[in-house]
Enzyme design. Sequence first.
Site, PDB file in Angstrom:
ATOM      1  N   TYR A   1      40.835  44.867  37.758  1.00 17.96           N
ATOM      2  CA  TYR A   1      40.297  44.558  36.428  1.00 17.96           C
ATOM      3  C   TYR A   1      41.251  43.623  35.694  1.00 17.96           C
ATOM      4  CZ  TYR A   1      39.430  45.653  31.438  1.00 17.96           C
ATOM      5  OH  TYR A   1      39.217  45.598  30.080  1.00 17.96           O
TER       6      TYR A   1
ATOM      7  N   LYS B   1      40.629  39.821  34.309  1.00 21.77           N
ATOM      8  CA  LYS B   1      40.783  39.447  32.899  1.00 21.77           C
ATOM      9  C   LYS B   1      41.791  38.305  32.753  1.00 21.77           C
ATOM     10  CE  LYS B   1      37.879  42.409  31.086  1.00 21.77           C
ATOM     11  NZ  LYS B   1      36.600  41.934  30.493  1.00 21.77           N
TER      12      LYS B   1
END
Length: 259
Positions: free
Chosen positions: A150, A154
Amino acid sequence: MSGAFAGKRVAVTGAAGGIGQMLCRQFGGDGATILAVDKSPAVRSFVETLKGEGIRARAAEVDIGSADQVAEAFAAFGAVDILVNNAGYSSHPTLAATDPAGWQSDMHGNLGGAYTCAYAVLPGMVDRRWGAIVNVGSVNALHALGDPAYSAAKAGMIAMTKAIAMEYGRYGVRANIVLPGTVRTPLWEQRAAKDPKVLETLQRWYPLGRIVEPAEVARVIVFLASDAASAVTGTVLPVDCGLSAGNIVMSRELTLEDF
């Protein structure tokens, strides 16, 4: 309907979540027509609620990782003036718990989905010589805070945001990214139900002594999408109650001062 976004068509991904719902209400309450995009069927009932509040909205139950689904949903909605890439998720808390399929899944649902949506709206923005894209990243993009797939996705969104700002600025298209810290969304409320002290434990890392509220993230995004930010593009803006300013817990221990 009057308002700062009257006549604008705004697509919000992850619209059924805590930040997404707030975004739809803030943009819609200020005159925009909303395309509420989410892979959850809950987006349909949410849009009915928005309509009941006098907001013009349309639901799109879509997997944003599918270019075909995104293109079809956006084409049915019409020209998108403002895109908020808010959707995202993490299902692998550590690198050791992340296999190749899991890595691809988290990359697909965060960076890949944001790219797919940007790809769908940029040609129209170029034609109209106006557009705003606001990506929702995370402080995880700057620091190792767990959820490595994740976090990598990002971080990739920061690079993508800057690339859009650089390449499309001459067409009047702006792109910015916000990096929220811990936000009081339903997900965190669910975690708090399992461990009532989890938010209290986290708050001590934040200089403001609290975590972020969804409305606070939404207000910054609305500003970046508005004409008030007409000279702002390529910006990476933490919305994190001061978390990225420094390690306040370590600083207290190093200085032996309570500040």
